[in-house]
Design a protein around this motif. Structure first.
Motif, mmCIF file in Angstrom:
data_model
loop_
_atom_site.group_PDB
_atom_site.id
_atom_site.type_symbol
_atom_site.label_atom_id
_atom_site.label_comp_id
_atom_site.label_asym_id
_atom_site.label_seq_id
_atom_site.Cartn_x
_atom_site.Cartn_y
_atom_site.Cartn_z
ATOM 1 N N CYS A 30 4.285 1.788 -2.075
ATOM 2 C CA CYS A 30 5.417 0.731 -1.634
ATOM 3 C C CYS A 30 5.257 0.319 -0.221
ATOM 4 O O CYS A 30 4.748 1.041 0.397
ATOM 5 C CB CYS A 30 6.604 1.647 -1.992
ATOM 6 N N ASP A 88 10.412 0.068 2.301
ATOM 7 C CA ASP A 88 10.946 1.193 1.212
ATOM 8 C C ASP A 88 10.875 2.616 1.485
ATOM 9 O O ASP A 88 11.641 3.306 0.915
ATOM 10 C CB ASP A 88 9.999 0.465 -0.306
ATOM 11 N N GLN A 103 13.639 5.249 1.374
ATOM 12 C CA GLN A 103 13.620 6.364 0.273
ATOM 13 C C GLN A 103 13.548 7.668 1.098
ATOM 14 O O GLN A 103 14.108 8.699 0.505
ATOM 15 C CB GLN A 103 12.539 6.206 -0.661
#
Ligand SMILES: *Cc1c(COP(=O)(O)O)cnc(C)c1O
Length: 459
Positions: free
Chosen positions: A13, A17, A21
């Motif tokens: 990713c 992101d 996360q």
């Protein structure tokens, strides 16, 4: 650039992101999917006349490659400029030793670099996914055994409106550390948990998994597994390796070539790093991987000897943490070790560039006294690295012509109750720290269970 998980099961990713996360969906840690070539950096640095760059400009150039094709890329220069607005001195203390002082940020510990960078990234990231689901309030949730919480609280309250919730073990942080956790007013709630640091971390994990929390909050992890904390740390090792060795970026060369001969191996900076969760350790190894002139990365641990034992036996055996005078390094199961292994699956290869030592509390105290005789006042964490420099590294091996760089991770004034009894003077308090010490503080004591935390957060 894309980022992949150390466990290989999550989809690659983009950086934003990965930052949102924190942890990859397969439970692993994010690492770069590929490493840019050293020639790439030599070129960029030559083109930009690197010697004239400030650290924040340098960081912007070096980190740009990791931000390629990411929405954060256009903000990177500004983020660096705002985040790193304090000095980064490397001070020579004798003919073989320098001290890299990472503690000139607002909370007097190196964590300011990563926490400020992280907060500024979130400041840019905040709008889209979160505003769409406005029922869920964003909230930073962080467990701290010392310095992380203060740095994160300071950074998020300076740069964002995102509320912060800090958990720390009652009675196990220094008074001044505690003040830095509890002095931020409404945006930051600090909970003194009856229990250990491990209990605090367990609570955080439970919260991230709990449907109750997930329905109400958009939880943000600010612990040192977050890439946005590691990347700027990598930049200061890269910068220091060039600036404080006589090497030029022209000599950047691929890691795989570097250790074929001993004469080559001794080129470059030799860092001794006080280590706990191994964020700084990974950052230095990454800078080396990029080709910056770093010859050695040595880890100084306190009595929590999981990593030194791994170097001895090849077995990684995580264990419960022991509390020591260097409390920010009281980690028995360093989460970033997974990143070390993904870079060096083989212990032999790792041992060529690094080594690890364990330092006891009495050795820490002895070193703080010794440092004073050299005109230095070291915090207990920095003292572990100094002990390795002066007592361990050169026994039976005097064939060292190079400089050693002791990485100083916190200002001694944060640990005056440990340091002052060992030396004949009071530690001068930096003005940034003084400003925090005079603010009103509020702490809330809780038992180490999730319902209590949920209840307290409601009010
Ligand atoms: C957090 C901290 C460390 C340990 O750093 P890691 O990156 O977790 O290894 C060392 N010294 C001080 C002062 C710290 O706050």
């Amino acid at each position: 650039m894309k980022f992949i998980s150390t466990r290989g099961l999550a989809l690659p990713c983009p950086l934003s992101d990965a930052i949102r996360q924190g942890l990859a969906s397969d439970g692993g840690l994010f690492v770069p999917s590929q490493w840019p070539s050293p020639q790439y950096f030599s070129q960029i640095l030559r083109d930009s006349k690197w010697k004239e760059l400030s650290f924040s400009q340098f960081a912007g150039k070096v980190l740009a490659t990791f931000f390629q094709e990411d929405p954060l890329a256009e903000h990177l220069e500004k983020i660096c400029e705002k985040a790193f607005n304090f000095p980064l001195p490397c001070v020579r203390i004798d003919d073989r030793t320098q001290v890299l002082e990472l503690f000139h940020g607002p909370t007097s510990a190196f964590k300011d670099f990563g926490a400020r960078f992280l907060a500024l990234c979130f400041n840019q990231l905040e709008p889209d996914p979160w505003k769409q689901n406005s029922k869920r309030q964003p909230m930073v949730l962080v467990a701290t055994s010392g310095d992380t919480g203060g740095a994160v609280a300071a950074a998020f309250s300076e740069f964002t409106d995102i509320p912060v919730c800090i958990l720390y073990p009652k009675g196990q942080v220094s008074q001044r550390q505690e003040q830095q956790l509890t002095c931020w007013g409404e945006q930051v709630r600090a909970f003194s948990v009856v229990g250990t640091f491990d209990d605090c971390q367990r609570l955080i994990k439970e919260a991230f998994l709990s449907t109750y929390f997930r329905d109400r909050y958009n939880l943000i992890s600010a612990n040192s597994i977050n890439l946005a904390r590691l990347l700027p740390q990598m930049a200061y090792f890269a910068y220091t390796s060039l600036k404080y060795t006589s090497l030029e970026p022209e000599s950047l060369e691929p890691t795989s070539l570097k250790y074929e001969s001993h004469s080559q191996a001794s080129k470059g900076a030799r860092f001794i790093i006080p280590s706990g969760n191994m964020g700084n350790a990974v950052a230095a190894l990454w800078a080396q991987k990029l080709g910056f002139p770093i010859a050695k990365v040595i880890f100084a641990h306190n009595a929590n000897s999981t990593i030194p034992d791994y170097f001895k036996t090849g077995q990684y055996q995580p264990r419960a943490s022991i509390s020591t005078l260097a409390n920010a390094m009281d980690v028995g199961h360093p989460s970033n070790f997974e990143r070390v292994l993904s870079l060096f699956p083989d212990r032999e290869a790792l041992s060529k560039i690094s080594a690890a030592f364990s330092v006891t509390d009495s050795q820490i105290m002895e070193t703080i006294r010794f440092g004073y005789s050299k005109g230095q006042i070291w915090c207990p964490h920095t003292a572990t690295a100094a002990y390795v420099r002066y007592y361990l590294l050169h026994t039976g091996n005097l064939n060292i012509a190079e400089d050693e760089i002791i990485v100083a991770t916190a200002h001694p004034a944060k640990f005056e109750s440990i340091v002052e009894p060992l030396i004949p003077e009071k530690v001068k308090v930096p003005s940034t720290l003084q400003a925090l010490l005079s603010k009103p503080s509020l702490k809330i004591e809780i038992d180490s269970n999730l319902e209590t935390l949920a209840e307290k957060l409601k009010n």
